[in-house]
Design an enzyme around this catalytic site. Structure first.
Site, PDB file in Angstrom:
ATOM      1  N   GLN A   1      20.008  -7.895  -3.588  1.00 15.08           N
ATOM      2  CA  GLN A   1      20.790  -7.351  -2.478  1.00 15.08           C
ATOM      3  C   GLN A   1      19.937  -6.697  -1.391  1.00 15.08           C
ATOM      4  O   GLN A   1      20.357  -6.600  -0.241  1.00 15.08           O
ATOM      5  CB  GLN A   1      21.809  -6.349  -2.999  1.00 15.08           C
TER       6      GLN A   1
ATOM      7  N   HIS B   1       5.988   3.877 -16.509  1.00 17.39           N
ATOM      8  CA  HIS B   1       5.145   3.574 -17.659  1.00 17.39           C
ATOM      9  C   HIS B   1       5.424   2.145 -18.116  1.00 17.39           C
ATOM     10  O   HIS B   1       6.580   1.733 -18.202  1.00 17.39           O
ATOM     11  CB  HIS B   1       5.477   4.498 -18.842  1.00 17.39           C
TER      12      HIS B   1
ATOM     13  N   LEU C   1      26.077  -9.381  -4.196  1.00 20.57           N
ATOM     14  CA  LEU C   1      27.153 -10.093  -4.871  1.00 20.57           C
ATOM     15  C   LEU C   1      28.488  -9.384  -4.653  1.00 20.57           C
ATOM     16  O   LEU C   1      28.596  -8.176  -4.869  1.00 20.57           O
ATOM     17  CB  LEU C   1      26.846 -10.190  -6.368  1.00 20.57           C
TER      18      LEU C   1
ATOM     19  N   TYR D   1       1.618  11.995 -14.243  1.00 15.59           N
ATOM     20  CA  TYR D   1       0.615  10.973 -14.529  1.00 15.59           C
ATOM     21  C   TYR D   1       0.129  10.314 -13.242  1.00 15.59           C
ATOM     22  O   TYR D   1       0.784  10.388 -12.192  1.00 15.59           O
ATOM     23  CB  TYR D   1       1.163   9.907 -15.480  1.00 15.59           C
TER      24      TYR D   1
END
Length: 378
Positions: free
Chosen positions: A36, A48, A126, A211
């Site tokens: 979309q 991750h 859709l 991280y």
């Protein structure tokens, strides 16, 4: 399309949908992916990808490409968010593939390269689909339509395919929000502190996961889980602020305070989930990933489950052939429901790797090494 159409239509070019597209093409199927969004952009933030997923990417030739652009931490550290004491040190090596932390947009770009040019059609929201028994009719907001032999709903927690199968139902607000922020390496260098490659800071009722997202270590990302009584905003997310973050983590460790101080832009996202679905497929339509079993992100395995779904679905379709789609869908659910439900349950509980434990049931899993479990004994 002419009769005898064997096209598999995938709704959604997110991580699960793109994996399904690549794996099915690799197995020789005719695939179209309908997304979309108007075009590909480097959206999202950190994610991750554990060894269980890298083993799947190995099959489509993108394992090493992902490793090359990712941060590859050797351990997952869990620390007390207030005192800084280590609660666990979980090795992330020794599971048959590398553990990666990466920017979601960079991962998605690699996935796009694994599919043949022209596979993904953008700006295809859709609006309607109808299974008429011999094929499925799909209609899009831009006025175009198509037909396919099989439709795979990889269109997220607000899946239109799921809605077609089970009716409209809003997802459940979990009572938690996640704050997301990306901090540049330049900002980190100005702080006289040590920043670990992959660490989760745990408080009594909230956490912060932090991280690196690139091999260059030039982006350091954090995402939180914080209780929030009600989601009273419109849209997928709202802007947050340093002030709100300081308030949410008042009294927490100096590293957390420093990360908040270094934050330029932070957003706040509601965390939603759904109750387990009574069915994963019906007729020529089947669901995977968040369309099927959405979960809170506290195991960092939501996208991994979507990619595992894609691999198992491709494996089952290859096993029995696309004409036996009902058998393939039943086999897929029989071989995925137990694992996906277990991960969903643990993730929603937010206990994974808090204490020293063996995560090999997650990371050591190789979807191609599992004997297919017959649908009759599921």
């Amino acid at each position: 399309m002419p009769s005898g159409n064997q096209t598999i239509a995938i709704i959604g070019a997110g991580l699960g949908g793109a994996a399904a597209g690549a794996l099915l093409q690799h197995a020789g199927f005719d695939v179209k992916v309908f997304e979309q969004a108007p075009s590909f952009t480097r959206l999202g933030a950190g994610i991750h990808m554990g060894p269980n997923v890298l083993k799947i990417f190995r099959r489509i030739g993108m394992e090493q490409k992902l490793v090359d652009i990712s941060s590859t931490p050797s351990h997952w550290f869990s620390r007390d968010g207030i005192t800084g004491a280590y609660l666990s040190r979980i090795p992330l090596e020794g599971y048959g593939a590398t553990y990666c932390t990466v920017h979601r947009g960079d991962l998605s770009a690699l996935q796009m390269e694994t599919m043949a040019p022209g596979t993904v059609e953008f700006n295809k929201r859709l609006t309607r689909l109808e299974d008429n028994g011999s094929d499925v009719y799909l209609e899009f907001q831009d006025g175009t339509s198509t037909r396919a032999a099989i439709v795979i709903g990889a269109d997220g927690i607000n899946s239109r395919v799921r809605e077609t199968l089970l009716g409209a139902e809003r997802p459940n607000y979990s009572g938690w929000v996640g704050h997301r922020a990306m901090i540049s390496a330049e900002k980190l260098k100005k702080l006289d502190l040590t920043f670990e490659d992959c660490v989760k800071w745990w408080g009594p009722d909230r956490h912060m996961m932090v991280y690196y997202t690139t091999s260059r270590r030039d982006e350091y990302y954090y995402v939180t889980g914080v209780p929030h009584a009600a989601w009273e905003f419109d849209g997928a997310f709202v802007q947050s602020s340093r002030e709100e973050m300081f308030d949410a983590f008042a009294g927490y460790h100096p590293v957390i305070q420093a990360l908040i101080e270094a934050t330029d832009d932070v957003t706040k996202w509601p965390l939603f989930n759904r109750n387990p679905l009574p069915l994963w497929s019906q007729g020529r339509m089947v669901l995977l990933g968040d369309a099927c079993h959405p979960m809170k992100p506290h195991m960092a395995q939501g996208a991994a489950m979507a990619i595992e779904d894609a691999a198992m679905l491709a494996r089952c379709l290859q096993e029995v052939g696309p004409n036996a789609y009902a058998t393939a869908f039943a086999l897929y659910e029989a071989n995925r429901r137990e694992r996906a439900t277990r991960v969903q349950t643990v993730s929603n509980a937010n206990t994974f790797l808090l204490a020293q434990e063996d995560p090999s049931w997650v990371y050591g899993y190789d979807i191609y090494a599992q004997p297919l479990r017959d649908k009759s004994v599921a």
